[in-house]
Design a protein around this motif. Structure first.
Motif, PDB file in Angstrom:
ATOM      1  N   GLN A 120      40.241  40.996  39.325  1.00  0.00           N
ATOM      2  CA  GLN A 120      39.822  42.771  39.427  1.00  0.00           C
ATOM      3  C   GLN A 120      40.157  43.312  39.991  1.00  0.00           C
ATOM      4  N   LYS A 121      40.837  43.435  40.124  1.00  0.00           N
ATOM      5  CA  LYS A 121      41.512  45.047  40.754  1.00  0.00           C
ATOM      6  C   LYS A 121      41.574  46.038  38.870  1.00  0.00           C
ATOM      7  N   GLY A 147      42.529  36.202  41.028  1.00  0.00           N
ATOM      8  CA  GLY A 147      40.844  36.638  41.370  1.00  0.00           C
ATOM      9  C   GLY A 147      41.465  38.507  41.533  1.00  0.00           C
ATOM     10  N   GLU A 148      42.195  38.791  42.763  1.00  0.00           N
ATOM     11  CA  GLU A 148      41.958  39.360  43.424  1.00  0.00           C
ATOM     12  C   GLU A 148      42.954  40.775  42.150  1.00  0.00           C
ATOM     13  N   VAL A 174      40.769  44.865  36.846  1.00  0.00           N
ATOM     14  CA  VAL A 174      38.588  44.757  35.870  1.00  0.00           C
ATOM     15  C   VAL A 174      38.238  46.546  36.164  1.00  0.00           C
ATOM     16  N   ASN A 175      37.899  46.202  37.130  1.00  0.00           N
ATOM     17  CA  ASN A 175      37.145  47.157  38.398  1.00  0.00           C
ATOM     18  C   ASN A 175      37.548  48.866  37.411  1.00  0.00           C
TER      19      ASN A 175
END
Length: 129
Positions: free
Chosen positions: A69-70, A65-66, A72-73
């Motif tokens: 998410q980077k 997830g971490e 995705v951001n």
């Protein structure tokens, strides 16, 4: 240097991470790859399975997830290339995660670069951001 290379796959600029590079274990590792991709102007990042920390495949650790998410951001699609069948066989949650990811546009899991090329071909050339 990193051994990572810029390649073109079906009209897309792709940062292909070297298989023998450092493991991606936390958000800071993902940000280093994202910065490298931005420097090259890459539209997509390909990471070999062996570059991912083992914890990535145990979803409850939060590593997947971490890292994801980077990407995705930063609106930078991530493709994991290689055989993850052993991990998927051990976890229904991971199997579901992979299926959901492969149905989207931000994260894909493929066995080979040829499979990625076919997926990009079916998708058509996307508009550049």
């Amino acid at each position: 240097m990193s051994g990572d290379t810029l390649v073109t796959l079906h009209g897309r600029s792709v940062l292909a991470c070297a298989a023998d590079g450092p493991k991606l274990c936390e958000g800071a590792d993902a940000l280093r790859v994202i910065a490298e991709a931005a420097g090259y102007g890459a539209q997509l990042v390909v990471v070999p399975v062996r570059r991912l920390a083992g914890e990535f495949f145990t979803l409850r650790t939060g590593v997947a997830g971490e890292l994801v998410q980077k990407f995705v951001n930063h609106r930078l699609p991530l493709v994991v290339v290689g055989d993850i069948s052993v991990h998927v066989a051990r976890s229904a949650a991971l199997r579901d995660f992979v299926a959901e990811a492969n149905a989207g546009h931000q994260l894909w899991f493929v066995d080979t670069l040829s499979e990625l090329e076919e997926k990009l071909r079916r998708q058509g050339r996307p508009a550049t951001a």
